[in-house]
Design an enzyme around this catalytic site. Structure first.
Site, PDB file in Angstrom:
ATOM      1  N   TYR A 174       0.791  -1.419   0.058  1.00 31.11           N
ATOM      2  CA  TYR A 174       0.184   0.261   0.011  1.00 31.11           C
ATOM      3  C   TYR A 174       0.372   1.324  -0.081  1.00 31.11           C
ATOM      4  O   TYR A 174       0.673   2.129  -0.608  1.00 31.11           O
ATOM      5  CB  TYR A 174      -0.776   0.306   1.341  1.00 31.11           C
ATOM      6  N   PHE A 192      -7.606  22.075 -24.063  1.00 26.88           N
ATOM      7  CA  PHE A 192      -8.683  20.577 -24.572  1.00 26.88           C
ATOM      8  C   PHE A 192      -9.815  19.789 -23.086  1.00 26.88           C
ATOM      9  O   PHE A 192      -9.651  20.343 -22.180  1.00 26.88           O
ATOM     10  CB  PHE A 192      -6.615  19.575 -23.548  1.00 26.88           C
ATOM     11  N   ASP A 211       1.449  19.904 -21.249  1.00 30.32           N
ATOM     12  CA  ASP A 211       0.170  18.703 -20.935  1.00 30.32           C
ATOM     13  C   ASP A 211       1.258  18.281 -22.225  1.00 30.32           C
ATOM     14  O   ASP A 211       1.475  17.981 -22.732  1.00 30.32           O
ATOM     15  CB  ASP A 211      -0.496  18.853 -21.619  1.00 30.32           C
TER      16      ASP A 211
END
Ligand code: F0G
Length: 462
Positions: free
Chosen positions: A75, A127, A218
């Site tokens: 985890y 976008f 991006d």
């Protein structure tokens, strides 16, 4: 390896195949009607060649599949996470990694930590999910891409560039204090997969940095952008893609990445930053929205496959060359047949100029949506609308936005289809083009409130 005068072939061979189903025209007519004329709502089993998206549709390599077995599902503090951190540092050059379930998870976190109510975010064309999160955080997106990007006939080499005069005008109008960052996309998706130049990346950063405005890439398709810089920008022809990519990211403060594209995996993404304080803020949000800071939304095996994919993307230039080469192969066939397409051909798909192809259908009757449906009915090839439906409504006025580009995107998954699939696709588009006068417009029967293109339903107008 590279010899411009020789035919190239894919730098891989096929080890496993996935059979696809052929359908009849009658079956496809029934399927598209049941899907409300929206290719997003088709069942994939009814699709022959799936060019809906290059997102999450890549074929992984044998190395990536074997990496899955090494996934550490702890985890907290998974070994696989640290491999991913190393891969991002080495290939992208960012120190701080914030893993997310996919690109929009990173956009959400970034928008929430940087944007305040009333802020303005300039960017090189919107976008869909990126702008959604910027507006949701209280910001206003302002398009500062060069005019050529909106012109399907312009052959400019870098149609993704930011227009410096437009950017300066935005900063002068609102003041640098209200511009938290520039949202700078590489290989601009909505413009047709069009690249930005290194000179433009540098110029934007050199302008923004002294003003305290961050530059956030991006970098979803940054490696494909690097290929175009190598081909088209003076001084880069002999540099490997890996080096060009590192220089590109050096002109930024961070990046959001949807790893479902360049990175050759089926799920995953990340936010990468230089500033440890911003990374701290991002991680504190991450635990509420994505998952613990050492997995975001990914399993250990996802992170293993992603780390391997990031390396494979740039280990040699052969992968990117074949990837973009295949897109150009399809594009060149359509250009030779006289089909109106966005030129130059972009990095991840061929964009049909539906506004010109269906001149007789007004934009309010969704020509690109209708064209995508017609191509599906003809051959079972699935593309997607990138026009007025995708652009959505202005949140202030509630009116439809009218984008200059009304397109159908035929997006090529990485390492999935052969050139023969491209031949079949080209034949189908040519056939539909010859019968274009018989295609009718559409109207909404259901319109969702946000990101409507995913789930909207239509029927033909009489
Ligand atoms: N940025 C760009 C440039 C994208 O193309 C996408 C996704 C995202 C961000 C969002 O990433 O899907 O992982 O949440 N583009 C897909 C497409 C959906 O089909 O173009 P995500």
């Amino acid at each position: 390896m590279e010899d411009a005068h020789r035919t190239w072939a894919e730098p891989w061979k096929i080890k496993m195949v996935e059979p696809i189903r052929m359908t009849t025209r009658e079956e496809r007519e029934a399927a598209i009607e049941a899907a409300g004329y929206n290719t997003f709502l088709l069942e994939a089993d009814d699709v022959y060649i799936d060019l809906l998206t290059d997102s999450g549709t890549s074929a992984m390599s044998d190395r990536q599949w074997s990496a899955l077995m090494l996934g550490d599902e702890a985890y907290a503090g998974s070994k696989s996470f640290y491999k991913l951190v190393d891969a991002v540092r080495e290939v992208y050059g960012y120190e701080e990694l914030v893993p997310t379930h996919q690109g929009r998870g990173a956009e959400h976190i970034l928008s929430q930590i940087l944007i305040k109510e009333g802020d303005v975010v300039p960017g090189n064309m919107y976008f869909t999910t990126t702008r959604f999160h910027q507006e949701r955080a209280g910001g206003k997106f302002v398009d500062v891409i060069v005019d050529e990007a909106h012109d399907p006939h312009s052959l400019a080499a870098f149609k993704g560039n930011i227009d410096m005069a437009k950017l300066r005008a935005v900063v002068d109008e609102y003041g640098a204090d209200r511009v938290p960052y520039v949202s700078f996309e590489t290989n601009v998706n909505m413009a047709g997969g069009q690249p930005v130049s290194m000179a433009n990346l540098r110029e934007v950063y050199e302008y923004c940095h002294p003003l305290g405005i961050l530059v956030m890439l991006d970098a979803t398709r940054a490696a494909e952008n690097a290929w175009f810089i190598k081909q088209r920008e003076y001084g880069y022809h002999d540099q490997p893609i890996s080096q060009i990519l590192r220089e590109m990211t050096s002109w930024s403060d961070g990046a959001t990445v949807s790893s479902k594209k360049d990175n050759l995996v089926n799920i995953g993404g990340f936010l990468a930053l230089r500033d440890p304080e911003l990374a701290r803020q991002a991680r504190s949000m991450l635990v509420a929205f994505e998952g613990l800071h050492t997995y975001g939304g990914m399993s250990g095996r996802d992170m293993e496959a992603l780390a391997a994919g990031i390396h494979e993307m740039v280990d040699t230039d052969d992968h990117i060359r074949a990837r973009v080469g295949q897109v150009e192969y399809l594009g060149d066939k359509l250009i030779k047949a006289g089909i109106p397409v966005i030129r130059p051909i972009g990095g991840h798909g061929v964009f049909l100029d539906a506004g010109t192809i269906l001149e007789h259908v007004p934009q309010e009757q969704f020509p690109a949506q209708a064209l995508a449906a017609a191509i599906y009915v003809d051959s079972g090839v699935r593309g997607m609308e990138r026009g007025i439906v995708s652009a959505g409504r202005d949140p202030q006025t509630g009116k439809n936005r009218h984008p200059a580009l009304e397109l159908v995107r035929l997006t090529i998954p990485r390492r999935v289809y052969t050139q023969s699939h491209m031949d079949v696709t080209a034949e189908s588009v040519i056939k539909v083009w010859e019968h274009r006068d018989s295609i009718r417009g559409l109207r909404f029967t259901y319109e969702p409130e946000s990101l409507r293109f995913f789930q909207a339903r239509f029927e033909p107008v009489d």
